[in-house]
Design a protein around this motif. Structure first.
Motif, PDB file in Angstrom:
ATOM      1  N   GLN A   1       0.826  -1.217   0.000  1.00 55.80           N
ATOM      2  CA  GLN A   1       0.000   0.000   0.000  1.00 55.80           C
ATOM      3  C   GLN A   1       0.859   1.266   0.000  1.00 55.80           C
ATOM      4  O   GLN A   1       0.517   2.247  -0.665  1.00 55.80           O
ATOM      5  CB  GLN A   1      -0.970   0.006   1.187  1.00 55.80           C
ATOM      6  CG  GLN A   1      -1.999  -1.107   1.163  1.00 55.80           C
ATOM      7  CD  GLN A   1      -2.953  -1.044  -0.021  1.00 55.80           C
ATOM      8  OE1 GLN A   1      -3.103  -0.027  -0.691  1.00 55.80           O
ATOM      9  NE2 GLN A   1      -3.623  -2.162  -0.288  1.00 55.80           N
TER      10      GLN A   1
ATOM     11  N   HIS B   1      -6.343   3.726   0.276  1.00 57.12           N
ATOM     12  CA  HIS B   1      -7.539   3.887  -0.546  1.00 57.12           C
ATOM     13  C   HIS B   1      -8.188   5.253  -0.356  1.00 57.12           C
ATOM     14  O   HIS B   1      -8.851   5.752  -1.257  1.00 57.12           O
ATOM     15  CB  HIS B   1      -8.544   2.762  -0.266  1.00 57.12           C
ATOM     16  CG  HIS B   1      -8.117   1.466  -0.857  1.00 57.12           C
ATOM     17  ND1 HIS B   1      -7.410   0.519  -0.143  1.00 57.12           N
ATOM     18  CD2 HIS B   1      -8.254   0.967  -2.107  1.00 57.12           C
ATOM     19  CE1 HIS B   1      -7.147  -0.511  -0.928  1.00 57.12           C
ATOM     20  NE2 HIS B   1      -7.647  -0.263  -2.120  1.00 57.12           N
ATOM     21  N   GLU B   2      -7.988   5.855   0.815  1.00 55.89           N
ATOM     22  CA  GLU B   2      -8.562   7.183   1.085  1.00 55.89           C
ATOM     23  C   GLU B   2      -7.762   8.291   0.415  1.00 55.89           C
ATOM     24  O   GLU B   2      -8.318   9.320   0.048  1.00 55.89           O
ATOM     25  CB  GLU B   2      -8.603   7.448   2.593  1.00 55.89           C
ATOM     26  CG  GLU B   2      -9.655   6.660   3.325  1.00 55.89           C
ATOM     27  CD  GLU B   2      -9.566   6.823   4.840  1.00 55.89           C
ATOM     28  OE1 GLU B   2      -8.645   7.508   5.339  1.00 55.89           O
ATOM     29  OE2 GLU B   2     -10.419   6.241   5.536  1.00 55.89           O
ATOM     30  N   LEU B   3      -6.464   8.079   0.285  1.00 55.29           N
ATOM     31  CA  LEU B   3      -5.593   9.107  -0.282  1.00 55.29           C
ATOM     32  C   LEU B   3      -5.621   9.047  -1.808  1.00 55.29           C
ATOM     33  O   LEU B   3      -5.875   8.003  -2.394  1.00 55.29           O
ATOM     34  CB  LEU B   3      -4.162   8.914   0.229  1.00 55.29           C
ATOM     35  CG  LEU B   3      -4.010   9.063   1.747  1.00 55.29           C
ATOM     36  CD1 LEU B   3      -2.660   8.546   2.204  1.00 55.29           C
ATOM     37  CD2 LEU B   3      -4.183  10.518   2.148  1.00 55.29           C
ATOM     38  N   THR B   4      -5.321  10.157  -2.431  1.00 52.39           N
ATOM     39  CA  THR B   4      -5.290  10.200  -3.885  1.00 52.39           C
ATOM     40  C   THR B   4      -3.980   9.609  -4.362  1.00 52.39           C
ATOM     41  O   THR B   4      -2.906  10.023  -3.934  1.00 52.39           O
ATOM     42  CB  THR B   4      -5.411  11.664  -4.375  1.00 52.39           C
ATOM     43  OG1 THR B   4      -6.618  12.209  -3.850  1.00 52.39           O
ATOM     44  CG2 THR B   4      -5.434  11.720  -5.884  1.00 52.39           C
ATOM     45  N   ASN B   5      -4.093   8.642  -5.235  1.00 49.10           N
ATOM     46  CA  ASN B   5      -2.911   7.989  -5.781  1.00 49.10           C
ATOM     47  C   ASN B   5      -2.124   8.975  -6.645  1.00 49.10           C
ATOM     48  O   ASN B   5      -2.700   9.855  -7.276  1.00 49.10           O
ATOM     49  CB  ASN B   5      -3.334   6.769  -6.607  1.00 49.10           C
ATOM     50  CG  ASN B   5      -2.217   5.778  -6.798  1.00 49.10           C
ATOM     51  OD1 ASN B   5      -1.051   6.100  -6.668  1.00 49.10           O
ATOM     52  ND2 ASN B   5      -2.584   4.554  -7.121  1.00 49.10           N
TER      53      ASN B   5
ATOM     54  N   SER C   1      -4.203  -0.295   4.475  1.00 46.33           N
ATOM     55  CA  SER C   1      -4.994  -0.431   3.248  1.00 46.33           C
ATOM     56  C   SER C   1      -6.035   0.682   3.145  1.00 46.33           C
ATOM     57  O   SER C   1      -6.203   1.300   2.089  1.00 46.33           O
ATOM     58  CB  SER C   1      -5.669  -1.803   3.225  1.00 46.33           C
ATOM     59  OG  SER C   1      -6.468  -1.937   2.075  1.00 46.33           O
ATOM     60  N   ARG C   2      -6.720   0.938   4.230  1.00 52.97           N
ATOM     61  CA  ARG C   2      -7.745   1.989   4.232  1.00 52.97           C
ATOM     62  C   ARG C   2      -7.136   3.358   3.931  1.00 52.97           C
ATOM     63  O   ARG C   2      -7.669   4.122   3.133  1.00 52.97           O
ATOM     64  CB  ARG C   2      -8.480   2.013   5.569  1.00 52.97           C
ATOM     65  CG  ARG C   2      -9.726   2.916   5.529  1.00 52.97           C
ATOM     66  CD  ARG C   2     -10.426   3.030   6.851  1.00 52.97           C
ATOM     67  NE  ARG C   2      -9.631   3.907   7.707  1.00 52.97           N
ATOM     68  CZ  ARG C   2      -9.280   3.619   8.962  1.00 52.97           C
ATOM     69  NH1 ARG C   2      -9.642   2.496   9.525  1.00 52.97           N
ATOM     70  NH2 ARG C   2      -8.554   4.464   9.663  1.00 52.97           N
ATOM     71  N   LEU C   3      -5.995   3.651   4.553  1.00 52.92           N
ATOM     72  CA  LEU C   3      -5.320   4.932   4.299  1.00 52.92           C
ATOM     73  C   LEU C   3      -4.967   5.089   2.822  1.00 52.92           C
ATOM     74  O   LEU C   3      -5.200   6.135   2.229  1.00 52.92           O
ATOM     75  CB  LEU C   3      -4.022   5.027   5.122  1.00 52.92           C
ATOM     76  CG  LEU C   3      -4.129   5.432   6.570  1.00 52.92           C
ATOM     77  CD1 LEU C   3      -2.774   5.268   7.261  1.00 52.92           C
ATOM     78  CD2 LEU C   3      -4.602   6.874   6.679  1.00 52.92           C
TER      79      LEU C   3
END
Length: 152
Positions: free
Chosen positions: A46, A73-77, A69-71
């Motif tokens: 991640q 998915h929350e952040l902009t790639n 994993s949650r972090l």
């Protein structure tokens, strides 16, 4: 002859036995990659979605792999094309896990020729339980198992 199948995931389920949980990326098995220690393969994987060192550290230091994993998915790639990198990153993480932990390497090798299937009920790419899913995690682990058999 029926093919032997071993299901794995982050925790035991109806199909996942406790002794097979080690195959999952949430399994606590610290790995050292490029001088940096990650608690799990999930933390490593991640964190690599981002170029920003501060974001990488935030994910690396997450208390649990689920939070990591949650972090992510929350952040902009970042703008780079992750889909072209993700398998290489995963291969790096699982190689580190199974070469830096002799006990896990031996357990993986002991699976013999069994088909390894990630028992995810939501991931069509990494998982292998849903109709049409690709089981890429299981395939990478089976590839690694073959690679480890041929290593001194």
């Amino acid at each position: 002859m029926e093919e032997s199948i071993i299901y794995f995931y982050g925790k035991p389920t109806q199909r996942v036995k406790q002794e097979d949980v080690y195959l999952g990326n949430f399994y606590h098995s610290p790995i050292l990659i490029n001088g940096v220690t990650y608690s799990t393969v999930e933390h490593f994987y991640q964190s690599q979605k981002f170029d920003d060192p501060e974001i990488q550290e935030r994910i690396r230091n997450a208390q649990t792999p689920k939070i990591a994993s949650r972090l992510a998915h929350e952040l902009t790639n970042d703008s780079r094309e992750w889909s072209h990198l993700k398998e290489s990153v995963m291969r790096t993480g699982i190689f580190a896990k199974f070469t830096q932990h002799q006990d896990l390497k031996e357990k993986l090798l002991a699976t013999g020729t069994a088909k390894l299937v990630e028992d995810s009920h939501k991931d069509l790419y990494w998982g292998g339980s849903l109709e049409g899913s690709q089981n890429r995690m299981g395939i990478l682990l089976m590839d690694l198992r073959n690679q480890l058999k041929n290593m001194p």
